[in-house]
Design a protein around this motif. Structure first.
Motif, short mmCIF file in Angstrom:
data_model
loop_
_atom_site.label_atom_id
_atom_site.label_comp_id
_atom_site.label_asym_id
_atom_site.label_seq_id
_atom_site.Cartn_x
_atom_site.Cartn_y
_atom_site.Cartn_z
N VAL A 8 0.82 -1.22 0.00
CA VAL A 8 0.00 0.00 0.00
C VAL A 8 0.85 1.27 0.00
N LEU A 9 0.49 2.20 -0.88
CA LEU A 9 1.10 3.53 -0.93
C LEU A 9 0.13 4.60 -0.44
N CYS A 10 -1.14 4.48 -0.85
CA CYS A 10 -2.15 5.47 -0.51
C CYS A 10 -3.44 4.77 -0.08
N VAL A 11 -4.23 5.46 0.73
CA VAL A 11 -5.59 4.98 1.03
C VAL A 11 -6.39 6.15 1.57
N ASN A 12 -7.66 6.18 1.20
CA ASN A 12 -8.56 7.18 1.77
C ASN A 12 -8.76 6.91 3.25
N THR A 13 -9.27 7.87 3.95
CA THR A 13 -9.49 7.74 5.39
C THR A 13 -10.98 7.63 5.70
N SER B 23 -10.57 8.92 -6.40
CA SER B 23 -9.31 9.23 -5.73
C SER B 23 -8.90 8.06 -4.84
N VAL B 24 -7.60 7.80 -4.77
CA VAL B 24 -7.10 6.73 -3.91
C VAL B 24 -6.55 7.28 -2.60
N GLY B 25 -6.77 8.57 -2.34
CA GLY B 25 -6.43 9.14 -1.06
C GLY B 25 -5.00 9.66 -0.98
N PRO B 26 -4.63 10.13 0.21
CA PRO B 26 -3.27 10.64 0.42
C PRO B 26 -2.29 9.50 0.67
N PRO B 27 -0.99 9.78 0.50
CA PRO B 27 0.01 8.74 0.80
C PRO B 27 0.03 8.42 2.29
N LEU B 28 0.47 7.19 2.60
CA LEU B 28 0.59 6.76 3.99
C LEU B 28 1.71 7.53 4.69
N PRO B 29 1.66 7.61 6.02
CA PRO B 29 2.77 8.21 6.75
C PRO B 29 4.08 7.48 6.41
N PRO C 65 -4.36 19.30 -5.34
CA PRO C 65 -3.94 20.34 -4.39
C PRO C 65 -4.03 19.91 -2.94
N ASP C 66 -4.98 18.97 -2.66
CA ASP C 66 -5.13 18.49 -1.28
C ASP C 66 -4.20 17.34 -0.95
N GLY C 67 -3.31 16.97 -1.90
CA GLY C 67 -2.34 15.91 -1.66
C GLY C 67 -2.83 14.52 -1.96
N THR C 68 -4.09 14.38 -2.42
CA THR C 68 -4.61 13.05 -2.76
C THR C 68 -4.23 12.66 -4.18
#
Length: 825
Positions: free
Chosen positions: A334-339, A347-353, A402-405
């Motif tokens: 996993v690289l990204c996931v929505n919350t 959208s697949v969400g922002p990157p993981l920490p 722009p929101d990083g997603t």
């Protein structure tokens, strides 16, 4: 926590908490964390006994189950390297990976018709017996975070597949990254496992993460819609790790039920009204659908392929939470996931920490502790996978908002570049085609036509008779002029070739289309259904025709039929009953069953509620005041071998010879009360529900009511439809109810033991409970076959020693049980 060994040490302290539930389709078995811990240590010893040392590769090629998990963790504890192979892979691919890794041992499944024969091999299904008398390993192998934990082979389009090296650091990093992004899992959570554990999306989200948080996982014997819905109804599922194709499969199941109840129009109206409501309001509005997923269902996690906004909106309209993510095998995955706080279609969400992403020439690049170190024994591929400064090249085209997603546009290698230089993303066109009536599924590919690629649609039609030209025309009406479909091909296999996550293998489709006539029909180079029938029946593929009768021409036996149904359910993920495969079924009929994917509406006559304590009390009372006095007035009963039954714990399978209608009560009165009132008896279904008319029909229906309520009988067909009775027996066994069966299938008029029906072996194998042979004599003198009134006489019932079966075949089981009954005094 730095390694998987560290994670393993947390298992024992969770004690008797359930970690796995195996739903075989017949039985339900649970495994606790303590049992899992101990079995994994035993597995490490078994591997040591089979010559597996630190750093050796061990291939796992089998379906998801707790035994897959035990095998995997035993490999880790031994310090070896796990090589999971997709269960749906064919023998050639599995054997290729075995050769590439020089695997020391192969752990494979008996449910695969073709198996690896070279080298050292064990069957996963034999592990319960192989580990019984094995001691836990004394010393667990030590390992460093950067040691290789497993090799996952990609589905590569050409040549040999590439082995992705995943280290302990990679895997533990991704576990902790996901938990920080979506910190919702508690020990109360129960995951439903629908994707193969050989795929990193399922392995990370539906295996490592639940184990990390002390949750439990439910495994299914077959990924057919009915099994999925039954598990959701009965197992209190919280989370499903899914792919878009499975979510579409569940959607189709719900839509079909709505259509059958004439509620489709109402649903569409409510959906339009529900858009204005918050998610909680939608959950209340669509409670009848919500309850099918259980009271505590929390979320779909979607990955493995792009989730169409339309599919996201369908589930969102019901009030479900859908978390779409993105990743690759090379990123653990996993690289990204929505919350839970924010989900957005497309959208697949922002990157993981701890994960860094950037876009370079439209391609997504990634960096983080979860990114793999390279490909196994393939330096050139490793160099090509990374930029000079160490960023991993995903091969996917995307945009960071722009929101990083992150939004995914498609795979770089699947991008179609037309002669006009226009970029066409196949996924977008497939989403348009798949909405059109008449299309079951579509695949858009680029065909080289000189100076650019043609946008070409490969169509799998649903049989409604809609012309493909009309379908393509309708699609083009909704597409920009620069993205028009300029050619099509019809696909005539029941399904497109699929990857482990049910994505279409576009390279295989493209190869088939290029070989076939332009604008005509295409199919895969080898017919998977014909190959399967050849394997099951032993008939040469060249002798199997579309009009071949499965039974008369191909020699399909009753056992073959059950095996065929199992393979079809695994291969095509569809609901199919053995009652659909009969003497008049042809190959073409079977192909239609697969293509239509229509679930059979079973009209069974089972009554599980008769096993409740109230009805056991009723039977005890009726026996005391009526059955027992009547029986004693007619029969002098002699019982032998009853003493050994006292120590037995249910459930038990009693198998007896059959002389008279008096056999069942004779055996019941020979049993100790604690077993008698915890037992059910299989009775010939056709006796009650055959083609009878008038008074005869009424009397037989009344006898069914009497027999089920006051003798705890249940129907067992002799013609077809055996699988329903087998599932019912599984429910009985899970509830601790003993089962009595007369496998001759009819009364022996000579007193000589008749051949046992082969279904007995399938039952014993599937139920996995001890068999007690029973020999009865004298009932044919008290109430001979055909007699209307009994006479006084002596009856003897002899119980033999319990038999336990492990690795025997159904045929061997039948012969051994028959011999045990025959030799009783």
């Amino acid at each position: 926590m730095l390694t998987l060994i560290d994670l393993f040490h947390s298992f024992a302290e969770r004690g008797d908490q359930t970690v796995f539930v195996n739903r075989t389709g017949v039985r339900r078995f649970t495994v606790t964390y303590r049992e899992f811990h101990d079995l994994s240590l035993k597995m490490a010893t078994l591997l040591e006994q089979n010559g597996v040392g630190e750093g050796d590769r061990v291939l796992i090629w089998g379906p998801n189950s707790s035994w897959w998990a035990v095998a995997y963790w035993g490999i880790i504890l031994r310090g070896a390297i796990a090589v999971p192979v997709d269960f749906m892979s064919d023998l050639a691919r599995a054997d290729t990976i075995r050769g590439l890794t020089e695997a020391r041992l192969v752990l494979q499944s008996r449910f695969k018709p073709d198996r690896i024969t070279e080298g050292n091999t064990l069957l996963l299904e034999d592990l319960p017996y192989l580990l019984e008398n094995v001691a836990p390993i004394g010393t667990i192998a030590g390992c460093l975070p950067d040691a290789t934990a497993q090799l996952i082979y990609t589905s590569g389009t050409t040549g040999n597949p590439k082995g992705v090296i995943l280290t302990h650091r990679n895997l533990i990093a991704n576990v902790t990254q996901i938990h920080r992004q979506v910190p919702i899992i508690t020990p109360a959570f129960r995951f439903l496992s629908l994707l193969p554990l050989s795929h990193m999306f399922e392995q990370m989200g539906g295996f490592f993460l639940p184990l990390y948080r002390g949750a439990s996982v439910v495994y299914l014997g077959a990924l057919k819609p009915s099994a999925i819905m039954d598990a959701l109804k009965e197992e209190d599922i919280y989370v499903i790790m899914s792919v878009p194709r499975l979510m579409q499969l569940l959607r189709s199941t719900i839509e079909r039920e709505l259509e059958e109840k004439h509620l489709s129009g109402t649903f569409r109206l409510l959906t339009r009204l529900g858009i204005r409501l918050p998610k909680g309001g939608r959950r209340v509005m669509f409670y009848p659908v919500q309850r099918k997923f259980g009271a505590n269902f929390v979320v779909f996690v979607s990955g493995g392929a792009a989730l169409a906004p339309e599919l996201f909106n369908f589930w969102d309209a019901f009030g479900f939470t859908v978390l779409e993510g993105y990743g690759l095998t090379e990123t653990s995955p996993v690289l990204c996931v929505n919350t839970l706080e924010h989900q957005q279609a497309g959208s697949v969400g922002p990157p993981l920490p701890g994960v860094q992403l950037k876009i370079e020439d439209k391609q997504i690049l990634a960096r983080g502790d979860n990114v793999f170190p390279g490909y196994y024994r393939n330096e050139q591929a490793t160099l090509e996978a990374f930029t000079p400064d160490g960023w991993f090249k995903t091969g996917d085209i995307g945009e960071i908002g722009p929101d990083g997603t992150l939004s995914i546009k498609g795979r770089e290698k699947e991008l179609i570049v037309t002669g006009s230089g226009v970029n066409v993303y196949p996924d977008e066109l497939e989403a348009v085609l798949n909405k059109i009536q008449g299309v079951k599924e579509s695949c858009v590919i680029g065909l080289e036509r000189g100076g650019g690629e043609e946008v070409h649609a490969v169509l799998l039609l649903d049989g409604r008779g809609i012309a493909p030209e009309d379908i393509v025309g309708q699609a083009n009406n909704s597409l920009d002029a620069m993205h028009q479909i300029t050619g099509y091909t019809l696909w005539h296999e029941p399904e497109f070739p699929k990857t482990t996550t049910l994505k279409i293998k576009k390279f295989a489709v493209k190869e088939a289309v290029q070989k076939g006539p332009e604008g005509g029909d295409a199919t895969v180079s080898s017919d998977s259904l014909i190959a399967l029938l050849a394997k099951v029946t032993g008939t040469a593929t060249g002798k199997i025709r579309e009009d071949s009768l499965l039974v008369a021409d191909l020699g399909l036996t009753s056992i073959d039929g059950v095996e065929l149904v199992n393979f079809l359910e695994q291969e095509y993920r569809l609901d199919i009953e053995d009652s659909q495969v009969g003497a008049q079924t042809r190959v073409s009929d079977l192909r239609q069953i697969i293509a239509k994917r229509e679930r059979v509406n079973r009209h069974d006559h089972f009554r599980f509620w008769t096993n409740r304590s109230f009805f056991r009390g009723v039977r005890r009372l009726v026996d005391t005041v009526f059955h027992a006095p009547l029986f004693r007035a007619l029969v002098t009963l002699e019982v032998r071998g009853a003493a050994q039954l006292e120590s037995l714990k249910g459930p038990i399978f009693f198998v007896a010879n059959h002389l008279s209608y008096l056999d069942q009560p004779a055996i019941m009165f020979a049993l100790p009360p604690k077993l008698r009132y915890q037992s059910a008896t299989a009775a010939w279904e056709e006796f009650f529900f055959g083609d009878y008319h008038g008074l005869n029909r009424i009397l037989r229906r009344l006898s069914y009511q009497y027999g089920t309520l006051l003798m705890n009988l249940f129907p067992l067909p002799q013609s077809q439809g055996f699988s329903g009775s087998l599932r019912f027996m599984g429910r009985l066994a899970d509830a601790g109810v003993n089962i009595l069966i007369f496998p001759e299938g009819e009364h022996s008029r000579s007193g000589k033991l008749l051949p046992f029906q082969m279904g007995l072996g399938i039952m014993v194998k599937a139920l996995g409970i001890p068999v007690v042979p029973v020999k009865i004599s004298g009932t044919d003198q008290v109430l001979p076959p055909g007699a209307h009134f009994p006479t006084k006489g002596k009856v003897r019932v002899t119980f033999g020693k319990p038999l336990s079966f492990r690795q025997e075949t159904p045929e061997q089981i039948v012969e051994l049980v028959r011999r045990a009954v025959e030799t009783l005094g």
